[in-house]
Motif scaffolding. Structure first.
Motif, short mmCIF file in Angstrom:
data_model
loop_
_atom_site.label_atom_id
_atom_site.label_comp_id
_atom_site.label_asym_id
_atom_site.label_seq_id
_atom_site.Cartn_x
_atom_site.Cartn_y
_atom_site.Cartn_z
N UNK B 127 9.89 27.30 15.21
CA UNK B 127 9.27 28.57 14.74
C UNK B 127 9.54 28.86 13.16
N UNK B 128 10.69 28.66 12.77
CA UNK B 128 11.24 28.74 11.22
C UNK B 128 9.94 28.00 10.54
N UNK B 129 9.64 26.60 10.98
CA UNK B 129 8.80 26.01 10.18
C UNK B 129 7.46 26.53 10.20
N UNK B 130 7.00 26.94 11.32
CA UNK B 130 5.70 27.62 11.28
C UNK B 130 5.71 28.82 10.27
N UNK B 131 6.87 29.77 10.40
CA UNK B 131 7.03 30.95 9.71
C UNK B 131 6.77 30.55 8.23
N UNK B 132 7.33 29.42 7.50
CA UNK B 132 7.31 29.03 6.33
C UNK B 132 5.99 28.61 5.92
N UNK B 133 5.16 27.79 6.86
CA UNK B 133 4.06 27.49 6.54
C UNK B 133 3.10 28.67 6.30
N UNK B 134 3.11 29.92 7.11
CA UNK B 134 2.67 31.00 6.99
C UNK B 134 2.86 31.58 5.53
N UNK B 135 4.19 31.81 5.54
CA UNK B 135 4.84 32.33 4.18
C UNK B 135 4.21 31.90 3.00
N UNK B 136 4.36 30.36 2.90
CA UNK B 136 3.84 29.62 1.61
C UNK B 136 2.57 29.78 1.52
N UNK B 137 1.66 29.52 2.52
CA UNK B 137 0.36 29.55 2.36
C UNK B 137 -0.32 30.84 1.83
N UNK B 138 0.42 32.00 2.21
CA UNK B 138 0.03 33.27 1.87
C UNK B 138 0.67 33.61 0.25
#
Lengths: 347, 391
Positions: B127-138
């Motif tokens: 879940x943290x990895x996914x949150x990072x993907x979202x946060x980084x992409x935006x």
């Protein structure tokens, strides 16, 4: 400064509107409304009856219109059924002609709770008072001890005192309320250790607060917050201690204690101020957990009850309060930071 | 055979953890032996704090891995005579002991705690990895381009951040809302970000080699897209995009919802961190050099700025896994999302807290487990921060 404040206030207002709309939207989705209809008009009614109940009580209209009515910007609905006028703003048994056109949050009409059978505004006010007392004691314990730990740790960076205090603060940030609460109750209030120094519930604290029934809940919330504030204070203190004016003061022969108290501390406390203000939203989280765990019927407990029993009006009221608390503390922290730190100028 | 004393309990628990001790010893021996060649990871073994944190984290990772070997009982099997029995009580048929006692339904507390580690280790890092993907992409474009995009995205992030977490959970994770399919629609949006991130990342890298890029991108989109669809869609619910025959990843519905809400809560904070780092790094000389060379914006963001922001991001990643663990516990504590029978730590604490003053052990054991894992992650982050600041 004035334009900065104005812009912040406008953003805040917009945020509050958006957030309350999201809550309104989520609580007013059709399955929720269906549940309300079934709990009000009988659980065995057919789908057609549900639809007619919703129609009769003003739920079967567009979401935005109903949101406007709830917030008090759109006139409340009225319905003329064979000469009997009913409506959002017309209380049962009163004269429809005397009823106000608008009735929403802005006008002070917060609706009726279905769980407690009382007006929401009154419930929220009393519960908030109880939580306010809890918050006050948490702050009174948390802030001084966190600042003290942070100051002592940051005073001499890398010393043994610093290392041990830093480890303590890391450990405290790793202890969420439901962990520390459980451990505290097991240690100090259960038959396992037999200590029974404190009470495992804070229900009696709603009438009279004693050390025995209030210490555990207060400590439970404080422990999780102390670590974070202490770490921020430590970082800011350590930075200040390397500044030129501290070295000058030391070189001209001022005692170390004097340097820390008179020169370093004031400048080191600017950053933690923001952090402490921003802790309020986190405290809200902790309050909900602790009030559930210790059965202290304050704001957090009410929120859980409202959410668990699908009490739409009460849940909306609670979320308005929660959102306002968060936004106001954000504003205070921003403005206060500018006041405290003369180096920052808002253009 | 008789009930065990505290010394015997400790010994038996330590013995049950034998596979974990072996794995830990091997990891540490190998890591310390080759630490000079292992970069930042190797440097971790120079600081006592980092090493302690790493040991605690790996302890739970290996526990989750070897859960079947360590657990002494089935997670759900109940023995009615063992209700709320103290640690070390012998089973009525004399076949074994409840090492850490029985809970309010007569289940083994020790085995449930071990099984609970599996739930956390499966969900929290992912879940943290996914949150990072979202946060980084935006966060990267918001910081790099600034302007209206930044204003809009920051406003949205602040919106989510101003939402009290528990209220959000209560609104998202109730059966009524789940019925409308809202969490699944959120999954449709949020899970798209890792795919976008990977595509943009590889496209920026291999843009100058069209043949190779096309091959790589086709592979990523086909495999990633299929994984995405399999993850998001669930036959029989509102989002059934993929026929059941092609859908091998059967994520149980409530785990997906818990996952989505945790990602949703974490992503805005990551966004803010990435945006701040980008604002700082984009003024550096090497970014200006890349711009002068004529590199495209996404290449600069992903291959010039992002690698140079990795230090703070790795540290925050560790901290955030800990925070996610706490959030998962919170969800369980309020009985949201996961089924009440689930052995995850939050739900177990919730079940145990009602009898806290009479039989505290069913709640204490998972509470200590959760605390030690989060403590390990915090110490690890602290060690990493110290070591990455040193050079």
């Amino acid at each position: 400064m004035l334009t900065f404040l104005l812009r912040r206030l406008l953003t805040m207002l917009l945020t509050a509107l958006c957030l309350t709309f999201v809550v309104f939207f989520l609580t007013n989705l059709s399955p929720n409304l269906e549940k309300v209809a079934k709990s009000e008009a009988g659980s065995r009614i057919t789908d057609a009856e549900v639809a007619s109940w919703l129609e009769k009580n003003g739920y079967a209209r567009p979401m935005l219109v109903r949101y406007g009515e709830w917030i008090g910007l759109a006139p409340g609905w009225r319905r003329d059924e064979a000469g009997v006028i009913s409506g959002r703003c017309i209380a049962r048994g009163t004269d429809p002609a005397a009823a106000p056109r608008f009735c929403g949050v802005i006008q002070g009409y917060w609706g009726q709770s279905t769980v407690f059978k009382e007006p929401v505004a009154g419930i929220v006010a009393t519960r908030l008072g109880l939580t306010g007392i809890l918050m006050f004691w948490v702050m009174a314990v948390m802030v001084p001890s966190a600042l003290l730990i942070g100051m002592l740790a940051g005073m001499r960076e890398g010393s043994r005192l610093d290392r041990s205090l830093s480890t303590v603060s890391i450990a405290s940030t790793a202890t969420p309320e439901y962990v520390s609460g459980v451990i505290f109750i097991a240690l100090f209030a259960s038959s396992m250790t037999g200590l029974k120094w404190f009470k495992g519930t804070a229900t009696s604290a709603m009438d009279t607060i004693t050390f025995e029934n209030f210490f555990l809940p207060v400590m439970t919330i404080a422990v999780y917050g102390i670590g974070y504030i202490a770490r921020m204070t430590r970082a800011s203190m350590a930075e200040v201690m390397t500044a030129q004016y501290i070295r000058t003061a030391r070189l001209k022969g001022v005692a170390f204690g004097q340097v820390v108290m008179r020169h370093a501390l004031r400048n080191a406390l600017i950053a933690p101020f923001t952090v402490i203000m921003l802790q309020f939203p986190w405290l809200l989280n902790g309050v909900v957990i602790v009030e559930t765990l210790f059965n202290y019927k304050g704001f957090g407990w009410t929120l859980v009850q409202a959410a668990g029993n699908n009490d739409i009006q009460l849940l909306l009221g609670c979320s308005v309060v929660a959102v306002v608390v968060v936004l106001v503390t954000q504003l205070i922290s921003d403005v206060g930071y500018v006041f405290l730190n003369p180096r920052i100028r808002i253009s | 055979m008789q009930d065990l004393g505290w010394g015997a309990i400790t010994l038996s628990v330590l013995k049950q953890f034998l596979p974990v001790w072996l794995a830990l010893a091997l990891t540490f021996a190998a890591s310390i032996r080759y630490r000079r060649r292992l970069g930042l990871y190797g440097k971790l073994f120079d600081s006592a704090i980092g090493m302690t944190g790493f040991a605690l984290v790996m302890l739970w990772v290996f526990t989750a891995l070897f859960a079947d070997l360590i657990a002494t009982h089935d997670v759900l099997s109940q023995i009615s005579q063992m209700k709320n029995k103290l640690p070390g009580t012998m089973q009525p048929d004399g076949a074994g002991w409840y090492l850490l006692g029985g809970d309010h339904l007569g289940r083994d507390v020790f085995s449930r705690m071990i099984a609970g580690s599996r739930v956390v280790i499966q969900i929290a890092p992912m879940a943290t990895l996914f949150a990072f993907m979202v946060g980084i992409t935006l966060g990267l474009p918001a910081g790099y381009f600034g302007g209206r995009l930044d204003t809009a995205l920051s406003f949205l992030a602040n919106l989510v951040l101003a939402f009290p977490v528990i209220l959000l959970f209560y609104l998202l994770v109730t059966p009524e809302i789940v019925e409308t399919g809202l969490p699944q629609y959120m999954a449709v949006v949020l899970f798209l970000f890792p795919l976008i991130f990977l595509t943009v990342l590889l496209n920026a890298r291999y843009y100058v080699m069209p043949a190779r890029r096309n091959l790589i991108l086709a592979l990523v989109i086909v495999i990633g897209g299929w994984a995405y669809l399999a993850l998001v869609s669930d036959p029989g619910t509102r989002v059934a995009l993929l026929p059941a025959a092609l859908d091998p990843l059967r994520v149980p519905g409530n785990i997906l919802i818990v996952f989505v809400s945790v990602v949703f809560v974490n992503a805005p904070t990551v966004f803010r961190i990435v945006r701040g780092l980008t604002l700082d790094i984009k003024t550096r000389d090497y970014v200006a050099a890349a711009q002068t060379r004529g590199e495209r914006p996404w290449y600069i963001m992903l291959w010039e700025i992002l690698p140079n922001a990795r230090g703070p991001l790795i540290v925050d990643f560790c901290l955030r896994i800990g925070y996610t663990t706490i959030l998962l516990g919170t969800l369980g504590f309020f009985g949201l999302g996961l089924s009440p029978e689930s052995p995850d730590w939050g739900s177990t604490i919730n079940a145990g807290r009602k009898l806290l003053t009479i039989a505290p052990h069913p709640a204490i054991v998972p509470a200590l487990a959760l605390m030690s894992l989060v403590l390990g992650l915090n110490l690890l982050a602290d060690g990493l921060r110290e070591e990455s600041l040193r050079d």
